[in-house]
Scaffold this motif. Structure first.
Motif, PDB file in Angstrom:
ATOM      1  N   ARG A 113       0.669  -1.330  -0.747  1.00 28.09           N
ATOM      2  CA  ARG A 113       0.006   0.010  -0.059  1.00 28.09           C
ATOM      3  C   ARG A 113       0.709   1.166   0.282  1.00 28.09           C
ATOM      4  NH1 ARG A 113      -4.715  -0.466   4.559  1.00 28.09           N
ATOM      5  NH2 ARG A 113      -3.211  -1.852   5.447  1.00 28.09           N
ATOM      6  N   GLU A 131      -0.367   7.378   0.540  1.00 29.48           N
ATOM      7  CA  GLU A 131      -1.597   8.009   0.986  1.00 29.48           C
ATOM      8  C   GLU A 131      -2.610   7.026   1.408  1.00 29.48           C
ATOM      9  OE1 GLU A 131       0.247   8.373  -2.357  1.00 29.48           O
ATOM     10  OE2 GLU A 131       1.946   9.181  -1.108  1.00 29.48           O
ATOM     11  N   GLU A 132      -2.865   6.233   0.688  1.00 34.74           N
ATOM     12  CA  GLU A 132      -3.625   4.566   1.296  1.00 34.74           C
ATOM     13  C   GLU A 132      -3.727   4.644   2.439  1.00 34.74           C
ATOM     14  OE1 GLU A 132      -3.687   1.082  -1.014  1.00 34.74           O
ATOM     15  OE2 GLU A 132      -2.254   2.224  -2.281  1.00 34.74           O
ATOM     16  N   LEU A 184      -2.530   6.573   5.412  1.00 35.36           N
ATOM     17  CA  LEU A 184      -3.058   7.752   5.529  1.00 35.36           C
ATOM     18  C   LEU A 184      -3.974   8.361   5.665  1.00 35.36           C
ATOM     19  CD1 LEU A 184      -0.120  10.705   4.415  1.00 35.36           C
ATOM     20  CD2 LEU A 184      -0.793   9.590   7.090  1.00 35.36           C
ATOM     21  N   GLU A 185      -4.883   7.716   4.993  1.00 36.02           N
ATOM     22  CA  GLU A 185      -6.428   7.761   4.196  1.00 36.02           C
ATOM     23  C   GLU A 185      -7.352   7.228   5.685  1.00 36.02           C
ATOM     24  OE1 GLU A 185      -8.068   6.603   0.748  1.00 36.02           O
ATOM     25  OE2 GLU A 185      -7.040   8.035  -0.130  1.00 36.02           O
ATOM     26  N   GLY A 186      -7.051   5.939   6.546  1.00 35.62           N
ATOM     27  CA  GLY A 186      -7.382   4.707   7.117  1.00 35.62           C
ATOM     28  C   GLY A 186      -7.128   5.469   8.400  1.00 35.62           C
ATOM     29  N   THR A 187      -5.903   6.239   8.960  1.00 38.97           N
ATOM     30  CA  THR A 187      -5.116   7.061   9.720  1.00 38.97           C
ATOM     31  C   THR A 187      -6.847   8.500  10.349  1.00 38.97           C
ATOM     32  OG1 THR A 187      -3.567   7.823   9.351  1.00 38.97           O
ATOM     33  CG2 THR A 187      -3.616   5.977   9.870  1.00 38.97           C
ATOM     34  N   GLU A 238      -7.300  11.964  11.800  1.00 38.05           N
ATOM     35  CA  GLU A 238      -6.718  13.318  12.375  1.00 38.05           C
ATOM     36  C   GLU A 238      -5.871  13.253  13.698  1.00 38.05           C
ATOM     37  OE1 GLU A 238      -6.285  15.946   9.861  1.00 38.05           O
ATOM     38  OE2 GLU A 238      -7.151  14.770   8.218  1.00 38.05           O
ATOM     39  N   ARG A 293       0.664  11.388  10.995  1.00 34.31           N
ATOM     40  CA  ARG A 293      -0.497  10.562  11.518  1.00 34.31           C
ATOM     41  C   ARG A 293       0.060   9.012  12.016  1.00 34.31           C
ATOM     42  NH1 ARG A 293      -5.319  11.234   7.850  1.00 34.31           N
ATOM     43  NH2 ARG A 293      -4.350  12.916   6.876  1.00 34.31           N
TER      44      ARG A 293
END
Ligand code: AMP
Ligand code: ZN
Length: 488
Positions: free
Chosen positions: A172, A175-176, A178-181, A183, A193
């Motif tokens: 992965r 960016e992917e 990061l999306e799952g974590t 703020e 993050r």
């Protein structure tokens, strides 16, 4: 014959296994967090790696098998927050944290012994390797890939990602991930993050604490495996294993820490076992569907209809390939019990089988198929299907429906010894509920002997009475030319 092929999580491919320094193989498996009893799901992972260890030994490799004990550094939250699990349990049970560690480590060993697993070559603990972890954190800081904030040291994932591929194990992109974590909030000390703690500052109430260049604290969870695998197996070693749930965070972070520290990939082959589920849901402590091995052996749990012997449970696990999910059910275990008993019964038959001077079966071919199954990424499921071919052959030979020579019989015995006992790690003395069975066998020998004496003395009233009383108790006697046999 094909060489050993292993599915490598890192490359997402099946690869030929070529150890870096043959015949030596370094194998590291993430061990249990010993703040509570291990459940059957945990056991599946350790039993799978026991089979893998056994097969490598069987192939003649000299394996150094390291399986750690996590006895510090486990917080409740997976984002470096919450209470320390050991401290919380110690408070609850009114024990010292180290008493908790000792209690559950001993329990873990007892359970694995029941399942006939071999002990690892080294079983290092996190608390026994604090200085190694501190040294590693110092190196990562010196390389500029970690930072200190108020006595806590964080790994800088974004900075690391400029040079290395952080998400390589799960394929992965940053960016992917990061999306799952979540703020970061205003309170957060972290720069990014995805950053994670290497060293955590002790709170006033923290019991398990060590002094460090950053003050009193304790190590994060991931650093222990990087430090201990490096110490005992070197910068880069052959195989690292654990459950699939460890891929995304724990193992991803292990790779990052080692690369950040000494700029080498720590592991050649990453192996991950799939999960044990109950009605499709992963068995876990938090889901409340995790029963303990002892509950399984005694049948003392609401999900269980009755108890199952440890070897039946081990056989049940071996019937499924380690990378497939395995769903627990009473029906599946009962089917496994029948299969296991057939396998073991036919071994007894094999030991007394009469040789013929001709052969109707190609046992060598069967042996090759067993190796092919195991060499194809440890496929115990296919191996067991071949072992049931052996069962069919043995039973047919016993019924005089086919012929086997003495060398066929010897080779079948070798197949049993190599694959059933050595590689699958099953034990013969555990058929049914073994201890009771053993006692019952002895009692029945004695009773049948008494009955034979009554018959010889023409006391038919007594011999019939013995037969009828046994039948009333559910035991049927069959008289034959070679004496009497019985069954329940
Ligand atoms: P833990 O004590 O939670 O760190 O877990 C010890 C090992 O058990 C890890 O390798 C986990 O991946 C594994 N594990 C946890 N739950 C399951 C499950 N339901 N099935 C198989 N393995 C599991
Ligand atoms: Zn680990």
């Amino acid at each position: 014959m094909q060489p050993l092929i292993i599915y490598n999580t890192l490359t997402r491919k099946k690869e030929e296994f070529t150890p870096m320094n043959p015949p030596f193989v370094g194998l590291y498996v993430c061990g249990p967090t010993v703040y509570s009893d291990v459940h059957l799901g945990n056991c599946r992972t350790f039993i799978s790696f026991d089979m893998i260890y056994r097969y490598l030994l069987h192939l003649g490799y000299k394996v150094r098998y390291v399986r750690n004990i996590t006895d510090a550094g486990h917080l409740e939250g997976d984002r470096d927050e919450g209470d320390d699990k050991f401290a919380k349990k110690a408070k609850l049970e009114q024990l010292e944290p180290m008493e908790i560690v000792q209690k559950y480590t001993l329990g873990f060993h007892d359970v694995l012994r029941e399942f006939n697993t071999l002990p690892p070559s080294i079983e290092p603990t996190a608390t026994g390797h604090i200085s190694e972890q501190i040294e590693m954190i110092k190196e990562i800081l010196a390389n500029g890939l970690a930072y200190e904030k108020n006595g806590t040291v964080y790994f800088d994932v974004e900075k690391y990602s400029k040079e290395f591929n952080y998400g390589q194990l799960t394929n992965r992109k940053l960016e992917e991930l990061l999306e799952g974590t979540r703020e970061l909030g205003g309170q957060d000390e972290k720069h990014g993050r995805l950053d994670f703690a290497l060293w955590i500052k002790a709170k006033p109430e923290t019991l398990m604490r060590w002094n460090s260049p950053w003050g009193w604290g304790f190590p994060g969870w991931h650093i222990e495996c990087s430090a201990m695998s490096r110490k005992y197996l070197g910068d880069t070693f052959d195989i690292h294993g654990g459950g699939m749930d460890l891929q995304a965070t724990h193992h991803t972070n292990e790779i990052a820490q080692s690369q950040a520290c000494y700029h080498k990939a720590p592991v050649k082959y990453w192996l991950h076992t799939n999960m044990l589920t109950v009605n499709g849901t992963r068995m876990s402590k938090s889901a409340g569907n995790g029963f303990l091995p002892q509950e399984l052996f005694t049948g003392n749990h609401k999900l269980l209809e009755r108890g199952y012997a440890p070897m039946v449970v081990r056989f049940f696990m071996m019937q499924t390939h380690y990378r497939s999910t395995l769903d627990f059910s009473n029906e599946a275990l009962q089917a496994s019990e029948k299969g296991f008993e057939r396998l073991m019964e036919s071994y007894k038959t094999l030991l007394s089988l009469q040789a013929s001077d001709k052969s109707d079966e190609n046992i060598k071919d069967l042996q090759n198929k067993c190796y092919e199954a195991m060499n194809d990424d440890f496929n115990t499921s296919i191996l067991i299907a071949h072992l049931f071919d052996a069962v069919r052959i043995i039973n047919s030979a016993n019924d005089k429906k086919l012929n086997l020579t003495q060398s066929d019989i010897d080779l079948l015995k070798k197949i049993y010894n190599d694959f059933v006992f050595d590689v699958l790690g099953l034990k013969q003395d555990d058929v049914g509920n073994s201890k009771l069975d053993t006692a019952l066998n002895k009692v029945m020998d004695f009773v049948l002997d008494m009955r034979q004496k009554a018959k010889t003395g023409k006391d038919f009233k007594l011999s019939d009475e013995i037969r009828d009383k046994l039948l009333a108790a559910g035991i049927q006697i069959k008289d034959g030319k070679e004496g009497s046999t019985w069954k329940i």
